[in-house]
Design an enzyme around this catalytic site. Structure first.
Site, PDB file in Angstrom:
ATOM      1  CG  HIS A   1      36.703  -1.295  15.972  1.00  0.00           C
ATOM      2  ND1 HIS A   1      35.365  -0.976  15.936  1.00  0.00           N
ATOM      3  CD2 HIS A   1      37.341  -0.182  16.404  1.00  0.00           C
ATOM      4  CE1 HIS A   1      35.197   0.269  16.345  1.00  0.00           C
ATOM      5  NE2 HIS A   1      36.379   0.781  16.630  1.00  0.00           N
TER       6      HIS A   1
ATOM      7  CG  HIS B   1       1.801   5.705   8.608  1.00  0.00           C
ATOM      8  ND1 HIS B   1       1.741   4.584   7.808  1.00  0.00           N
ATOM      9  CD2 HIS B   1       2.128   6.728   7.780  1.00  0.00           C
ATOM     10  CE1 HIS B   1       2.003   4.915   6.552  1.00  0.00           C
ATOM     11  NE2 HIS B   1       2.245   6.218   6.512  1.00  0.00           N
TER      12      HIS B   1
ATOM     13  CG  HIS C   1      -4.730   2.867   3.767  1.00  0.00           C
ATOM     14  ND1 HIS C   1      -4.610   4.016   3.008  1.00  0.00           N
ATOM     15  CD2 HIS C   1      -4.379   3.208   5.029  1.00  0.00           C
ATOM     16  CE1 HIS C   1      -4.192   4.996   3.782  1.00  0.00           C
ATOM     17  NE2 HIS C   1      -4.048   4.540   5.008  1.00  0.00           N
TER      18      HIS C   1
ATOM     19  CG  HIS D   1       5.798   9.382   5.789  1.00  0.00           C
ATOM     20  ND1 HIS D   1       6.068   9.060   4.483  1.00  0.00           N
ATOM     21  CD2 HIS D   1       4.546   8.950   6.046  1.00  0.00           C
ATOM     22  CE1 HIS D   1       5.006   8.460   3.964  1.00  0.00           C
ATOM     23  NE2 HIS D   1       4.051   8.387   4.900  1.00  0.00           N
TER      24      HIS D   1
ATOM     25  NE  ARG E   1      -5.923   3.039  10.546  1.00  0.00           N
ATOM     26  CZ  ARG E   1      -5.182   3.234   9.460  1.00  0.00           C
ATOM     27  NH1 ARG E   1      -4.003   2.697   9.362  1.00  0.00           N
ATOM     28  NH2 ARG E   1      -5.651   3.941   8.446  1.00  0.00           N
TER      29      ARG E   1
ATOM     30  NE  ARG F   1      -1.334   2.614   2.763  1.00  0.00           N
ATOM     31  CZ  ARG F   1      -0.831   3.768   3.184  1.00  0.00           C
ATOM     32  NH1 ARG F   1      -0.641   4.786   2.352  1.00  0.00           N
ATOM     33  NH2 ARG F   1      -0.456   3.910   4.449  1.00  0.00           N
ATOM     34  CD  GLU F   2       3.398   5.422   2.837  1.00  0.00           C
ATOM     35  OE1 GLU F   2       2.417   5.636   3.569  1.00  0.00           O
ATOM     36  OE2 GLU F   2       3.938   6.324   2.149  1.00  0.00           O
TER      37      GLU F   2
HETATM   38  N1  LIG Z   1       0.234   7.358   4.086  1.00  0.00           N
HETATM   39  C1  LIG Z   1      -0.708   8.128   4.841  1.00  0.00           C
HETATM   40  C2  LIG Z   1      -1.701   7.235   5.548  1.00  0.00           C
HETATM   41  C3  LIG Z   1      -1.482   7.019   6.970  1.00  0.00           C
HETATM   42  C4  LIG Z   1      -2.369   5.991   7.558  1.00  0.00           C
HETATM   43  C5  LIG Z   1      -1.882   5.455   8.815  1.00  0.00           C
HETATM   44  N2  LIG Z   1      -1.673   4.032   8.786  1.00  0.00           N
HETATM   45  C6  LIG Z   1      -0.004   9.048   5.773  1.00  0.00           C
HETATM   46  O1  LIG Z   1       1.191   9.010   5.897  1.00  0.00           O
HETATM   47  O2  LIG Z   1      -0.625   9.845   6.386  1.00  0.00           O
HETATM   48 ZN   LIG Z   2       2.227   7.372   4.761  1.00  0.00          ZN
END
Ligand SMILES: N[C@@H](CCCC[NH3+])C(=O)O
Ligand SMILES: [Zn+2]
Length: 440
Positions: free
Chosen positions: A325, A228, A107, A230, A167, A47-48
């Site tokens: 080392h 989640h 999602h 980034h 969720r 997905r992501e």
């Molecule tokens: N990729 C989206 C969806 C987030 C959903 C959380 N699992 C974000 O970064 O916001």
């Molecule tokens: Zn994301």
């Protein structure tokens, strides 16, 4: 045995088996909210990860990746929304039919049109997301918090009525108003979602902010918390770990961390982080020796190389170079390693063909070559190697030549030679390793 003695023995035992537990900076075992020893993974490579610039997954490739993730042991596999495209919907249905151990999620936007399609695909759960920051409310979907709450209630009740997991996640949570967040999460928690999610959509959060937000949310919801993160500012793994410490239960990961822009928490990096915190849990739950194949599978699919500095599988992740080392590693690998390469089906190396090398590393190479030199002789040949390393980069053949030449010199009789049988036999070096390293 007195209570005091028992306590002392317990500390000693755990320190012996797991040195990190004797570390005052390690996880605090009395923190009952922490989920460091009880976390779950939602893999979002399909997905992501599909949002990564290079990604294109055919149906066959998605199935291959889903099976590999399942075999590795992830708890959930999250798939692209079935309304993204016709093929995305068909792929979602196909993966649901595989009968994997991992639960399958899809999602979607927080909208009934999406929810109605999602529940028909055969998924075990639906992940709903909607932007809550002023940026997204103004420039993305244009809706206010009242609208968000109303549509969230409608979608959640609908998905729940189908008997599958739900969720609810905000998007851009770390730039959303805290009161707005608390209100919406209280509302959805009361209806009875399985999980709430928070998303650091732009990668702006730091571990302290994560800890505070998760702890605050723990006090207002009675469901699990999923996070989640980034990686725009390089904090994704640290944020994930801190979220677990604060009481979040589930972390979204992708193989190699692929995702929008520079991606999210990488599954391999998180495994590295978590095995240090709880080796028994991580080793019993996930098939760590499969990590390399899993990463190679996805790297090939999206046409990228494994980064040289990747945790665990980067080409030099277990290569030790400096003489100091190397000496300590040869005596006891824990001196300079917090991860054991063998836990991941990997090997450790000593890089000895360079001017930073030391006589202990060279001695180990001499042994590998089945040559016999005293320590004093190894020190002399090490000096020769280091001198050559000051002039130019070395490779394994350079070092071996210097060693063999020196060995030859000191074993050549200066007076009238008396040949023995073994002098006539050439040294068999046919199984020399090709790399510039000694495998340990
Ligand atoms: N990729 C989206 C969806 C987030 C959903 C959380 N699992 C974000 O970064 O916001
Ligand atoms: Zn994301």
């Amino acid at each position: 045995m007195t209570a005091e003695n028992k306590a002392f023995q317990k500390v000693t035992e755990s320190t012996a088996t797991n040195p990190i537990q004797g570390n005052p900076y390690g996880p605090n075992p009395s923190d009952f909210l922490s989920n460091v020893a009880n976390f779950q993974l939602i893999d979002s490579t399909l997905r992501e990860g599909e949002q990564f610039a290079n990604s294109y997954f055919s149906t066959e490739k998605k199935i291959e990746i889903a099976k590999a993730l399942d075999d590795f042991g992830v708890d959930y596999i999250e798939l692209t929304s079935p309304v993204a495209s016709e093929q995305s919907r068909k792929d979602c249905e196909a993966i649901c039919k595989l009968g994997l151990k991992a639960k399958i999620l899809t999602h979607i936007r927080c909208h009934m049109d999406d929810a109605k399609v999602a529940v028909e695909t055969g998924v075990d759960g639906v992940d709903v997301v909607i932007g809550t920051s002023k940026f997204l409310r103004q420039y993305s979907h244009g809706k206010d918090m009242n609208y968000i709450a109303k549509s969230a209630i409608e979608v959640i009740e609908f998905v729940k009525s189908k008997g599958i997991e739900i969720r609810f996640s905000s998007e851009d949570s770390f730039r959303s108003d805290l009161v707005d967040l608390l209100n919406i999460y209280k509302t959805v928690s009361k209806i009875g979602v399985n999980r709430i999610g928070i998303a650091d959509t732009v990668g702006c959060a730091n571990p302290r902010q994560v800890y505070e937000l998760v702890r605050t949310l723990k006090s207002v919801v009675n469901c699990d918390i999923e996070c989640h993160f980034h990686n725009d500012t390089g904090c994704a793994i640290a944020n994930a770990y801190t979220a677990l410490e604060a009481g979040a239960k589930l972390i979204d990961v992708c193989v190699l961390g692929i995702g929008e822009r520079n991606g999210i928490v990488p599954i391999g990096g998180l495994m590295a982080r978590m095995i240090v915190a709880d080796p028994d849990y991580v080793k019993s739950k996930y098939k760590l020796p499969k990590l390399r194949d899993l990463e190679n599978l996805v790297a090939d699919a999206v046409e990228v190389n494994i980064p040289f500095n990747n945790p665990i599988t980067g080409f030099c992740a277990f290569t030790h170079k400096a003489g100091i080392h190397a000496k300590a590693i040869l005596a006891n690998p824990s001196t300079y390693e917090i991860l054991d390469p063998h836990d991941f089906g990997m090997k450790r190396y000593i890089h000895f063909a360079n001017r930073l090398t030391g006589w202990n590393a060279i001695k180990s190479r001499v042994d590998q070559l089945n040559l016999s030199l005293t320590d004093a002789e190894v020190k002399i040949v090490t000096t020769k190697i280091k001198k050559m390393g000051d002039i130019r980069p070395l490779n394994i053949d350079d070092v071996d030549s210097i060693i063999k030449e020196y060995h030859g010199e000191i074993n050549t009789p200066t007076l009238v030679p008396k040949m023995t049988k073994s002098d006539e036999e050439p040294l068999d070096l046919s199984d020399e390793p090709a790399a510039k390293k000694v495998k340990l």
